[in-house]
Write a protein that holds these residues in place. Sequence first.
Motif, PDB file in Angstrom:
ATOM      1  N   THR A   1       8.589  -5.170  -5.503  1.00 60.83           N
ATOM      2  CA  THR A   1       7.419  -5.940  -5.934  1.00 60.83           C
ATOM      3  C   THR A   1       6.297  -5.743  -4.932  1.00 60.83           C
ATOM      4  N   ALA A  47       1.929 -10.347  -8.930  1.00 62.70           N
ATOM      5  CA  ALA A  47       2.689  -9.120  -8.696  1.00 62.70           C
ATOM      6  C   ALA A  47       2.058  -7.953  -9.461  1.00 62.70           C
ATOM      7  N   GLU A  50       5.162  -2.105 -11.577  1.00 62.26           N
ATOM      8  CA  GLU A  50       5.571  -0.809 -11.047  1.00 62.26           C
ATOM      9  C   GLU A  50       4.747   0.363 -11.590  1.00 62.26           C
ATOM     10  N   SER A  72       5.049  -6.791   0.255  1.00 56.99           N
ATOM     11  CA  SER A  72       6.118  -6.827  -0.742  1.00 56.99           C
ATOM     12  C   SER A  72       6.572  -8.251  -1.032  1.00 56.99           C
TER      13      SER A  72
END
Length: 79
Positions: A1, A47, A50, A72
Amino acid sequence: TKYSWVEKSTCIACGSCAAAAPDIFDYDDEGLAEVIYNGDSNQGAVAIPEDLHDDLQDACDGCPTDSIKIVSKQEDAVL
Ligand code: F3S
């Protein structure tokens, strides 16, 4: 994350980050960058998914003043 924000005190409004990662960064009235992804108001609270990590890293690598911060853990963000 990954969580990200722009250190506005060192941003020189060079304008390369939103070109590299338009879904993550935008500019304020003074041309300083900020993280706008999914309503994040440059707090590093949201967040970054990806599929945007490559764009995020490109923006970070391309910032001439190292103003793009990536952590992170959400608790390490500015909030
Ligand atoms: Fe500022 Fe760096 Fe973006 S100087 S405009 S945060 S590439």
